[in-house]
Design a protein around this motif. Structure first.
Motif, PDB file in Angstrom:
ATOM      1  N   CYS A 186      18.066  21.308  39.751  1.00  0.00           N
ATOM      2  CA  CYS A 186      19.313  21.026  40.447  1.00  0.00           C
ATOM      3  C   CYS A 186      19.052  21.032  41.949  1.00  0.00           C
ATOM      4  O   CYS A 186      18.004  21.498  42.399  1.00  0.00           O
ATOM      5  CB  CYS A 186      20.377  22.066  40.087  1.00  0.00           C
ATOM      6  N   PRO A 187      19.976  20.519  42.755  1.00  0.00           N
ATOM      7  CA  PRO A 187      19.779  20.527  44.216  1.00  0.00           C
ATOM      8  C   PRO A 187      19.608  21.937  44.766  1.00  0.00           C
ATOM      9  O   PRO A 187      20.142  22.907  44.214  1.00  0.00           O
ATOM     10  CB  PRO A 187      21.063  19.876  44.744  1.00  0.00           C
ATOM     11  N   MET A 188      18.863  22.036  45.862  1.00  0.00           N
ATOM     12  CA  MET A 188      18.667  23.340  46.498  1.00  0.00           C
ATOM     13  C   MET A 188      19.910  23.750  47.285  1.00  0.00           C
ATOM     14  O   MET A 188      20.754  22.903  47.615  1.00  0.00           O
ATOM     15  CB  MET A 188      17.427  23.327  47.396  1.00  0.00           C
ATOM     16  N   PHE A 189      20.010  25.026  47.580  1.00  0.00           N
ATOM     17  CA  PHE A 189      21.140  25.522  48.356  1.00  0.00           C
ATOM     18  C   PHE A 189      21.075  24.981  49.783  1.00  0.00           C
ATOM     19  O   PHE A 189      19.999  24.679  50.303  1.00  0.00           O
ATOM     20  CB  PHE A 189      21.165  27.045  48.366  1.00  0.00           C
ATOM     21  N   PRO A 190      22.238  24.847  50.440  1.00  0.00           N
ATOM     22  CA  PRO A 190      22.283  24.251  51.778  1.00  0.00           C
ATOM     23  C   PRO A 190      21.362  24.917  52.794  1.00  0.00           C
ATOM     24  O   PRO A 190      20.766  24.229  53.626  1.00  0.00           O
ATOM     25  CB  PRO A 190      23.750  24.405  52.183  1.00  0.00           C
ATOM     26  N   GLU A 191      21.229  26.243  52.740  1.00  0.00           N
ATOM     27  CA  GLU A 191      20.377  26.909  53.737  1.00  0.00           C
ATOM     28  C   GLU A 191      18.909  26.515  53.574  1.00  0.00           C
ATOM     29  O   GLU A 191      18.178  26.376  54.554  1.00  0.00           O
ATOM     30  CB  GLU A 191      20.534  28.439  53.666  1.00  0.00           C
ATOM     31  N   LYS A 192      18.479  26.294  52.340  1.00  0.00           N
ATOM     32  CA  LYS A 192      17.106  25.830  52.122  1.00  0.00           C
ATOM     33  C   LYS A 192      16.958  24.373  52.546  1.00  0.00           C
ATOM     34  O   LYS A 192      15.917  23.993  53.095  1.00  0.00           O
ATOM     35  CB  LYS A 192      16.703  26.013  50.659  1.00  0.00           C
ATOM     36  N   GLU A 193      17.960  23.579  52.279  1.00  0.00           N
ATOM     37  CA  GLU A 193      17.941  22.180  52.729  1.00  0.00           C
ATOM     38  C   GLU A 193      17.781  22.112  54.242  1.00  0.00           C
ATOM     39  O   GLU A 193      17.024  21.301  54.763  1.00  0.00           O
ATOM     40  CB  GLU A 193      19.224  21.455  52.314  1.00  0.00           C
ATOM     41  N   GLU A 194      18.516  22.964  54.945  1.00  0.00           N
ATOM     42  CA  GLU A 194      18.463  22.947  56.403  1.00  0.00           C
ATOM     43  C   GLU A 194      17.082  23.382  56.896  1.00  0.00           C
ATOM     44  O   GLU A 194      16.542  22.809  57.851  1.00  0.00           O
ATOM     45  CB  GLU A 194      19.541  23.862  56.987  1.00  0.00           C
TER      46      GLU A 194
ATOM     47  N   ILE B 122       9.411  25.592  48.908  1.00  0.00           N
ATOM     48  CA  ILE B 122      10.430  26.617  49.161  1.00  0.00           C
ATOM     49  C   ILE B 122      11.425  26.694  48.010  1.00  0.00           C
ATOM     50  O   ILE B 122      12.264  27.589  47.951  1.00  0.00           O
ATOM     51  CB  ILE B 122      11.179  26.390  50.497  1.00  0.00           C
ATOM     52  N   ASP B 123      11.339  25.748  47.108  1.00  0.00           N
ATOM     53  CA  ASP B 123      12.099  25.754  45.863  1.00  0.00           C
ATOM     54  C   ASP B 123      11.189  25.138  44.805  1.00  0.00           C
ATOM     55  O   ASP B 123      10.082  24.686  45.114  1.00  0.00           O
ATOM     56  CB  ASP B 123      13.401  24.961  46.011  1.00  0.00           C
ATOM     57  N   THR B 124      11.643  25.108  43.581  1.00  0.00           N
ATOM     58  CA  THR B 124      10.807  24.584  42.496  1.00  0.00           C
ATOM     59  C   THR B 124      10.458  23.123  42.730  1.00  0.00           C
ATOM     60  O   THR B 124      11.339  22.289  42.974  1.00  0.00           O
ATOM     61  CB  THR B 124      11.547  24.729  41.154  1.00  0.00           C
ATOM     62  N   ASN B 125       9.172  22.803  42.675  1.00  0.00           N
ATOM     63  CA  ASN B 125       8.728  21.415  42.737  1.00  0.00           C
ATOM     64  C   ASN B 125       9.279  20.650  41.520  1.00  0.00           C
ATOM     65  O   ASN B 125       9.195  21.158  40.405  1.00  0.00           O
ATOM     66  CB  ASN B 125       7.190  21.371  42.722  1.00  0.00           C
ATOM     67  N   PRO B 126       9.879  19.464  41.689  1.00  0.00           N
ATOM     68  CA  PRO B 126       9.880  18.597  42.866  1.00  0.00           C
ATOM     69  C   PRO B 126      11.174  18.604  43.682  1.00  0.00           C
ATOM     70  O   PRO B 126      11.466  17.627  44.367  1.00  0.00           O
ATOM     71  CB  PRO B 126       9.692  17.220  42.229  1.00  0.00           C
ATOM     72  N   ILE B 127      11.937  19.689  43.629  1.00  0.00           N
ATOM     73  CA  ILE B 127      13.218  19.694  44.334  1.00  0.00           C
ATOM     74  C   ILE B 127      13.028  19.461  45.838  1.00  0.00           C
ATOM     75  O   ILE B 127      13.675  18.578  46.416  1.00  0.00           O
ATOM     76  CB  ILE B 127      14.004  20.987  44.045  1.00  0.00           C
TER      77      ILE B 127
END
Length: 290
Positions: A270-278, A244-249
């Protein structure tokens, strides 16, 4: 030679340096869950931002930690043929079981350039070589006809095929026969590639669900196709979430949620946005990982 579940491992960082304890602990976790091999310093390992010293240390430490219990395919590719030869010679010196070499990125060589690049590396070493074709990241696609030419070189033994195309995999099998093994480089299409002759996978998802990946593969090769399909469908949402984001994020974030390593990347990642983290966290919960 290289069959089963191979895991493309992230390189753990802590305060800007390679976190060797986290690396060793993660390797143990994977071995305990039955994987066939470990692949350090590939795309998932953020190899593009490792120094030569770090790159070589991660390879050597992985081999040391595995202690022959599983195979190690060391990522040694580069867009410079001379650099790829240097790293592959090092992998051979420290007794890696194989070397994974990506198609040269950014340079965009034609098919003859690709052939000559891999030929030059193969002739400089005796270690088994796994070609790596992932045009979505490199900007160059190695055609099955070029793979067939390379398969005539004795120590070029396999390809990590990451186009996600069963047509490409089928054409490689048709042209090469048993001269080269196909390893899926795309978790989402691993199951379909098994059906056209793939021998295994170099997996991102197996960092998170190694035992289930192993079970799916073993079910397929033992002839229990319905069970393999069931497990493929169970794994599918997690495999989608790994991208859902660039590997390996995403995978590194998942392993942070699991307490396996820090959520630390090197720019330009860089870290993914909070909504993607959730979204990732919810997928892992639904899969029983968290």
């Amino acid at each position: 030679m290289f069959e089963g579940i191979y895991v493309a491992i992230p390189t753990p960082f802590k305060n800007g340096k390679v976190d060797e304890e986290a690396l060793k602990n993660h390797i143990e976790f994977l071995i305990e869950n039955g994987v066939s091999g470990i692949v350090p310093c590939g795309t998932t390992g953020e190899s593009a931002t490792l120094s030569y010293e770090e790159h070589e240390r991660v390879i050597a430490l992985t081999i040391e930690q595995c202690r022959g219990r599983v195979k190690v395919i060391a990522g040694t590719g580069s867009n410079s043929t001379a650099e790829a030869i240097r790293l592959t010679k090092f992998a051979e010196e420290v007794k890696a079981d194989g070397a994974l070499l990506i198609t040269p990125y950014y340079n965009k060589p034609n098919q003859e350039g690709l052939y000559l690049h891999f030929k030059a590396v193969a002739e400089a070493v005796s270690i088994p070589i796994v070609l790596y074709n992932v045009p979505g990241r490199t900007g160059v696609n190695m055609l099955p006809e070029t793979v067939a030419r390379l398969s005539d070189i004795d120590n070029i033994v396999a390809i990590k095929e990451a186009t996600g195309s069963t047509n490409v995999a089928t054409e490689i099998v048709r042209l090469c026969g048993e001269k080269i093994e196909i390893l899926s480089g795309d978790d989402l299409t691993f199951y379909p590639l098994l059906s056209v002759g793939a021998k295994g996978v170099i997996s991102v998802t197996a960092n998170v669900l190694p035992a289930k990946m192993v079970e799916m593969y073993e079910s397929f090769v033992s002839g229990d196709i319905s069970k393999a399909m069931k497990l493929h469908l169970e794994l599918y949402p997690v495999s989608k979430a790994m991208f859902i984001d660039t590997n390996p994020i995403p995978v590194k974030t998942a392993l942070y949620f699991m307490g396996r390593m820090e959520k630390e990347f090197r720019l330009p990642l860089c870290p993914m946005f909070p909504e993607k983290e959730e979204k990732l966290r919810e997928t892992l919960k639904e899969a029983g990982v968290l």
